[in-house]
Design an enzyme around this catalytic site. Structure first.
Site, short mmCIF file in Angstrom:
data_model
loop_
_atom_site.label_atom_id
_atom_site.label_comp_id
_atom_site.label_asym_id
_atom_site.label_seq_id
_atom_site.Cartn_x
_atom_site.Cartn_y
_atom_site.Cartn_z
N LYS A 130 12.86 -7.89 5.34
CA LYS A 130 14.15 -7.22 5.31
C LYS A 130 14.08 -5.94 6.14
O LYS A 130 12.97 -5.40 6.24
CB LYS A 130 14.61 -6.91 3.89
CG LYS A 130 13.60 -6.25 2.95
CD LYS A 130 12.93 -4.97 3.24
CE LYS A 130 13.68 -3.74 3.62
NZ LYS A 130 12.77 -2.57 3.91
N TYR A 173 18.48 -2.58 -0.46
CA TYR A 173 18.16 -3.05 -1.82
C TYR A 173 19.34 -2.82 -2.77
O TYR A 173 19.57 -3.61 -3.68
CB TYR A 173 16.93 -2.32 -2.38
CG TYR A 173 15.63 -2.75 -1.76
CD1 TYR A 173 14.91 -3.82 -2.28
CD2 TYR A 173 15.10 -2.08 -0.66
CE1 TYR A 173 13.71 -4.21 -1.71
CE2 TYR A 173 13.91 -2.47 -0.09
CZ TYR A 173 13.21 -3.53 -0.62
OH TYR A 173 12.03 -3.93 -0.05
P1 NAD Z 1 4.25 -0.52 9.70
O1 NAD Z 1 4.63 0.52 10.70
O2 NAD Z 1 3.21 -0.17 8.71
O3 NAD Z 1 3.77 -1.83 10.48
C1 NAD Z 1 4.43 -2.34 11.61
C2 NAD Z 1 3.51 -3.25 12.38
O4 NAD Z 1 4.17 -3.68 13.56
C3 NAD Z 1 2.21 -2.54 12.82
O5 NAD Z 1 1.13 -3.40 12.66
C4 NAD Z 1 2.45 -2.30 14.30
O6 NAD Z 1 1.25 -2.29 15.07
C5 NAD Z 1 3.31 -3.50 14.68
N1 NAD Z 1 4.10 -3.29 15.88
C6 NAD Z 1 4.24 -4.17 16.89
N2 NAD Z 1 5.03 -3.68 17.84
C7 NAD Z 1 5.39 -2.44 17.46
C8 NAD Z 1 6.18 -1.43 18.06
N3 NAD Z 1 6.79 -1.60 19.24
N4 NAD Z 1 6.33 -0.27 17.38
C9 NAD Z 1 5.76 -0.08 16.18
N5 NAD Z 1 4.99 -1.03 15.56
C10 NAD Z 1 4.80 -2.19 16.22
O7 NAD Z 1 5.59 -0.99 8.99
P2 NAD Z 1 5.73 -1.74 7.61
O8 NAD Z 1 6.00 -0.75 6.55
O9 NAD Z 1 4.61 -2.68 7.42
O10 NAD Z 1 7.12 -2.53 7.84
C11 NAD Z 1 7.16 -3.73 8.59
C12 NAD Z 1 8.39 -4.53 8.15
O11 NAD Z 1 8.26 -4.86 6.79
C13 NAD Z 1 9.71 -3.77 8.28
O12 NAD Z 1 10.72 -4.64 8.67
C14 NAD Z 1 9.99 -3.28 6.87
O13 NAD Z 1 11.35 -3.14 6.58
C15 NAD Z 1 9.38 -4.40 6.05
N6 NAD Z 1 8.92 -3.94 4.73
C16 NAD Z 1 9.33 -4.61 3.65
C17 NAD Z 1 8.94 -4.21 2.39
C18 NAD Z 1 9.39 -4.97 1.18
O14 NAD Z 1 9.22 -4.46 0.08
N7 NAD Z 1 9.91 -6.16 1.32
C19 NAD Z 1 8.14 -3.08 2.25
C20 NAD Z 1 7.70 -2.42 3.39
C21 NAD Z 1 8.10 -2.87 4.64
#
Ligand code: NAD
Length: 372
Positions: A143, A228
């Site tokens: 999401k 949410y």
């Molecule tokens: P994060 O920044 O920790 O991770 C993002 C990942 O994408 C990293 O591994 C990064 O290297 C990679 N990436 C690839 N191309 C990129 C770019 N151009 N710029 C930045 N990063 C790049 O983020 P996250 O918290 O893991 O979130 C990732 C996704 O998961 C988002 O869509 C977020 O909304 C979703 N999320 C959902 C929940 C949930 O409870 N369902 C919780 C957290 C995050």
């Protein structure tokens, strides 16, 4: 401890009774999932490849995949070379199941991978979900589903055309507290739901992160965690909003130059019912209040991965620990095997995106009422 919404004792009786189909109140999974569960005879676990090994994939999804019964972590897609060996060693992933963004399409030929789980920044969701569908793999996308209605529709189309299933990472549909809210609404034993109030926000840190860049995030707190509250209002009422109005508040901090910081919005549901929500990157808040004609449920914290708590008509709601993400991924694996649709399908993600776009439209108009 009595479980007041289910009108039943938690856990043992709760599950036993629903399985036996007795008791005045129907409990448990919706019909599609129940059928999927019944038909589930597959012994081989489905292989999941995580795309984007950031915080959520590393700290929630990979550990959850150790608790799943019907799928396992089979592969990874990462643009960071140094992560490859770390993940291969830690999760016993063979080199042939490790991909990067240049050779991603080759995953089509890998029989170990059944499901691709897109965990990238929001603006990359559509591109990689569509690539995954074209590679013939079933898709779970985090999401918000994408950053526009147009992208969501393209993702649904690509999955249909390639005959693969699509699911969005709405983990709370598998959390017992939220399942109780859905039950409260569906069963009507406590009368109709008459009001929903919900807030989710946190204080965002690093000012350089993608969440604060419009091109990668699509929006700010609203896109990230306000979603949410939209979901919760929709499943608490069991109806779709017909109109809304929204207000934005800014501290003037440079951090929020590109995206929204704090947003409040009110949604109108049929028969004059409303929901009231606030989301923010400037402060922490995390609760859901659902009022019915003869009851009120307060879930707080409401949107966390674990440690949720609740009160129902002055009685404490308590459930044993579950792993939301493990249940979510197992449910999708069952959908894939039984050829049933996910209850958190692409259409669910699209509905939320339509609301998100309407909120941004209202904000752009200075808070005017927007019909959905
Ligand atoms: P994060 O920044 O920790 O991770 C993002 C990942 O994408 C990293 O591994 C990064 O290297 C990679 N990436 C690839 N191309 C990129 C770019 N151009 N710029 C930045 N990063 C790049 O983020 P996250 O918290 O893991 O979130 C990732 C996704 O998961 C988002 O869509 C977020 O909304 C979703 N999320 C959902 C929940 C949930 O409870 N369902 C919780 C957290 C995050």
């Amino acid at each position: 401890m009595k479980n007041p919404i289910s009108n039943d004792k938690p856990r043992r009786n709760f599950i036993k009774k629903s399985a036996m189909g007795i008791g005045g109140i129907s409990i448990g999974l919706p019909l599609t999932s129940a059928l999927a569960a019944d038909k589930y005879t597959q012994t081989k676990k489905l292989g999941v490849a995580l795309v984007g090994l950031g915080n959520y994939a590393t700290n929630q999804l990979a550990p959850a995949l150790q608790e799943t019964a019907h799928c396992y972590l089979a592969g990874i897609v990462t643009g960071t070379k140094s992560k490859e060996k770390v993940w291969m060693d830690k999760h016993n992933i063979p080199k042939k199941n490790v991909y990067n963004y240049d050779n991603f399409e080759e995953i089509a030929n890998n029989k170990d991978i059944d499901i691709i789980y897109v965990v990238l920044p929001n603006s990359m969701h559509a591109e990689y979900s569509i690539k995954a569908a074209k590679a013939g793999k079933h898709v779970i996308c985090e999401k918000p589903m994408a950053v526009s209605v147009e992208e969501c529709e393209a993702m649904i189309k690509a999955c249909k055309e390639n005959k693969v299933k699509l699911s969005i990472g709405y983990r709370l549909h598998f959390d017992p507290y939220h399942k109780e809210i859905i039950k409260l609404s569906k069963e009507g034993s406590f009368g109709k739901v008459t009001y929903v109030s919900s807030q989710f926000g946190f204080t965002i840190g690093d000012p350089t992160q993608w969440r604060l860049k419009k091109a990668l995030a699509g929006g700010g707190a609203l896109m990230d965690v306000g979603i949410y509250c939209i979901q919760a209002a929709r499943y608490a009422y069991g109806e779709e909003p017909i109109a809304l109005q929204a207000q934005e508040f800014r501290s003037g901090s440079e951090k929020f130059r590109e995206v929204d910081e704090t947003v409040s919005w009110q949604m109108e549901f049929p028969d004059g019912k409303i929901s009231n929500s606030t989301t923010s990157y400037a402060f922490g808040t995390n609760h859901l209040v659902v009022t019915a004609q003869k009851a009120r449920a307060v879930i707080m914290p409401a949107y966390s991965y674990n440690g949720l708590g609740g009160i129902f008509n002055n009685e404490k709601l308590e459930f044993p620990r579950i792993n939301q993400q493990a249940l979510q991924m197992d449910d999708f694996a069952k959908n894939v095997v039984a050829n049933t649709e996910s209850k958190i399908s692409g259409e669910e993600g699209l509905k939320d995106m339509k609301v998100l776009e309407a909120i941004y439209k209202s904000l752009a108009s200075g808070g005017k009422r927007v019909t959905i």
